[in-house]
Design a protein around this motif. Sequence first.
Motif, PDB file in Angstrom:
ATOM      1  N   HIS A 216     -10.829  -5.549   3.718  1.00 58.76           N
ATOM      2  CA  HIS A 216     -10.276  -4.411   4.462  1.00 58.76           C
ATOM      3  C   HIS A 216     -11.113  -4.158   5.709  1.00 58.76           C
ATOM      4  CE1 HIS A 216      -9.284  -0.067   5.218  1.00 58.76           C
ATOM      5  NE2 HIS A 216      -8.078  -0.567   5.006  1.00 58.76           N
TER       6      HIS A 216
ATOM      7  N   SER B 201       0.823  -1.219   0.000  1.00 59.30           N
ATOM      8  CA  SER B 201       0.000   0.000   0.000  1.00 59.30           C
ATOM      9  C   SER B 201       0.855   1.266   0.000  1.00 59.30           C
ATOM     10  CB  SER B 201      -0.911  -0.010   1.230  1.00 59.30           C
ATOM     11  OG  SER B 201      -0.158  -0.325   2.387  1.00 59.30           O
TER      12      SER B 201
ATOM     13  N   HIS C 114      -6.113   0.026  -3.567  1.00 59.14           N
ATOM     14  CA  HIS C 114      -4.783  -0.479  -3.928  1.00 59.14           C
ATOM     15  C   HIS C 114      -4.460  -0.281  -5.404  1.00 59.14           C
ATOM     16  CE1 HIS C 114      -2.552  -2.674  -0.742  1.00 59.14           C
ATOM     17  NE2 HIS C 114      -3.650  -2.331  -0.088  1.00 59.14           N
TER      18      HIS C 114
ATOM     19  N   ARG D 155       3.101 -10.215   2.506  1.00 62.46           N
ATOM     20  CA  ARG D 155       2.557  -9.511   1.332  1.00 62.46           C
ATOM     21  C   ARG D 155       3.625  -8.547   0.830  1.00 62.46           C
ATOM     22  NH1 ARG D 155      -2.022  -4.823   1.774  1.00 62.46           N
ATOM     23  NH2 ARG D 155      -0.259  -3.967   2.910  1.00 62.46           N
TER      24      ARG D 155
ATOM     25  N   LYS E  84      -1.343   5.279  -3.065  1.00 59.77           N
ATOM     26  CA  LYS E  84      -0.786   3.943  -3.326  1.00 59.77           C
ATOM     27  C   LYS E  84      -0.282   3.901  -4.771  1.00 59.77           C
ATOM     28  CE  LYS E  84      -3.469   1.733   0.310  1.00 59.77           C
ATOM     29  NZ  LYS E  84      -4.740   2.374   0.689  1.00 59.77           N
TER      30      LYS E  84
ATOM     31  N   SER F 156      -7.578  -5.451  -0.295  1.00 60.05           N
ATOM     32  CA  SER F 156      -6.269  -4.985   0.186  1.00 60.05           C
ATOM     33  C   SER F 156      -5.160  -6.014   0.012  1.00 60.05           C
ATOM     34  CB  SER F 156      -6.342  -4.644   1.671  1.00 60.05           C
ATOM     35  OG  SER F 156      -7.049  -3.458   1.835  1.00 60.05           O
TER      36      SER F 156
HETATM   37  N1  DSN Z   1      -3.351  -0.308   5.411  1.00 63.14           N
HETATM   38  C1  DSN Z   1      -3.570  -0.418   3.995  1.00 63.14           C
HETATM   39  C2  DSN Z   1      -2.950  -1.645   3.446  1.00 63.14           C
HETATM   40  O1  DSN Z   1      -1.815  -1.895   3.808  1.00 63.14           O
HETATM   41  O2  DSN Z   1      -3.519  -2.362   2.636  1.00 63.14           O
HETATM   42  C3  DSN Z   1      -4.973  -0.288   3.578  1.00 63.14           C
HETATM   43  O3  DSN Z   1      -5.614   0.740   4.239  1.00 63.14           O
END
Ligand code: DSN
Length: 415
Positions: free
Chosen positions: A124, A33, A202, A361, A228, A174
């Motif tokens: 999310h 993100s 995203h 991730r 993002k 997310s």
């Molecule tokens: N915190 C964000 C993420 O990392 O996906 C989304 O708000």
Amino acid sequence: MDHEHVREVDPAVADALAGERDRQEQTLAMIASENHVSEAVLEAQGSVLTNKYAEGYPGSRYYAGCEYADEVEELVIERAKELWGAEHVNVQPHSGTQANQAVYYSVLEPGDKILSLELNHGGHLSHGHPANFTGQLYDVEQYEVDPESGYIDYEGLRDTAESFDPDIIVSGYSAYPRTVDWEEIQAAADAVDAYHLADIAHITGLVAAGVHPSPVGVADFVTGSTHKTIRAGRGGIVMCDAEFADDVDAAVFPGGQGGPLMHNVAGKAVGFKEALQPEFEEYARNVVDNAEVLAETLREHGLSLVSGGTDNHLVLADLRDSHPDLSGGEAEDALAAANIVLNGNTVPGETRSPFDPSGIRAGTAGLTTRGFDADAVEEVGELIYRVVDDVDSDDVIYEVGERVVELCEAHPLYE
Ligand code: DSN
């Protein structure tokens, strides 16, 4: 960017800002993100507009002196319409979550029903998690990804929609590495007469560049964040058809927010202008290509990827098959010590706690901004694997960390 005025007033904060700048220069920002904005966006966000109250909307403010605020906000709206093709845009939400809040507030009553993807499956917090206001104000049911394929279980979604009869279905995720079939979800919403909110936080930049299909014109509401994949600095945005315009605007202000953060709105203007340049499309394509290279490299080393790979900017590795004794949190810590910053993440069928989940991730938006090409990303994938496979080795962490600094120096961020 030496913050000389801050240093004069507040050396402690100046030191922290310098430290953060160095941290960003010398580490790989792979939290999916995150990204790096241009110096032009930084300048706009740090501008005198932070001083201005501009409650209301262009041409209709509650305070005098809003002529430049109007000019900036009108530019952002115009550019957003050009980028995403929406009929109506509200650029004032302070964040993606507040953009979602505005949509819920515009069409739902407390107790109404939300159908959304489970957090562990890529959803999310603001889609109905019990710890979030959405989980407390609304009646929430969730759909999942298919346990075998890792793709959205569209049939399960349709079945749950029929039995639960939601007022709104939320799509957009997310931690979901695949292309979303917006039409399929819209059909499920139509079948039960529900609204459809597509939260593209995203993939906002990928959609703008046309490298992911757009939900604009399909879903009733589309929300996003602006920092993002679109690189326009912190903030949120709501897009909708003209019929919802007044309700959405009233839900943002005065419904959920006071004065807009006009300096952030200015950042959005500058970032959106950058995204309208032809090279942005190339950037977005490279983000996706780089994610594919990262996925392939990790897969070749035997890591299990949720859904087997990626179509967008992120990969989600489930460590349970290849490294059953290693948690995502431990991997995150070891990688951070080696200057690779990503996050431990829950995975579908999670068996650990959200504080120490089973996956990691990683996103390629930030690296691509720094000019990492396929070869460099492949090397990063190798380095990630070396650490994951040997988290207790100080030597490996040291060697990888040194190599990461070299790679960072070859791809400077802010000259
Ligand atoms: N915190 C964000 C993420 O990392 O996906 C989304 O708000």
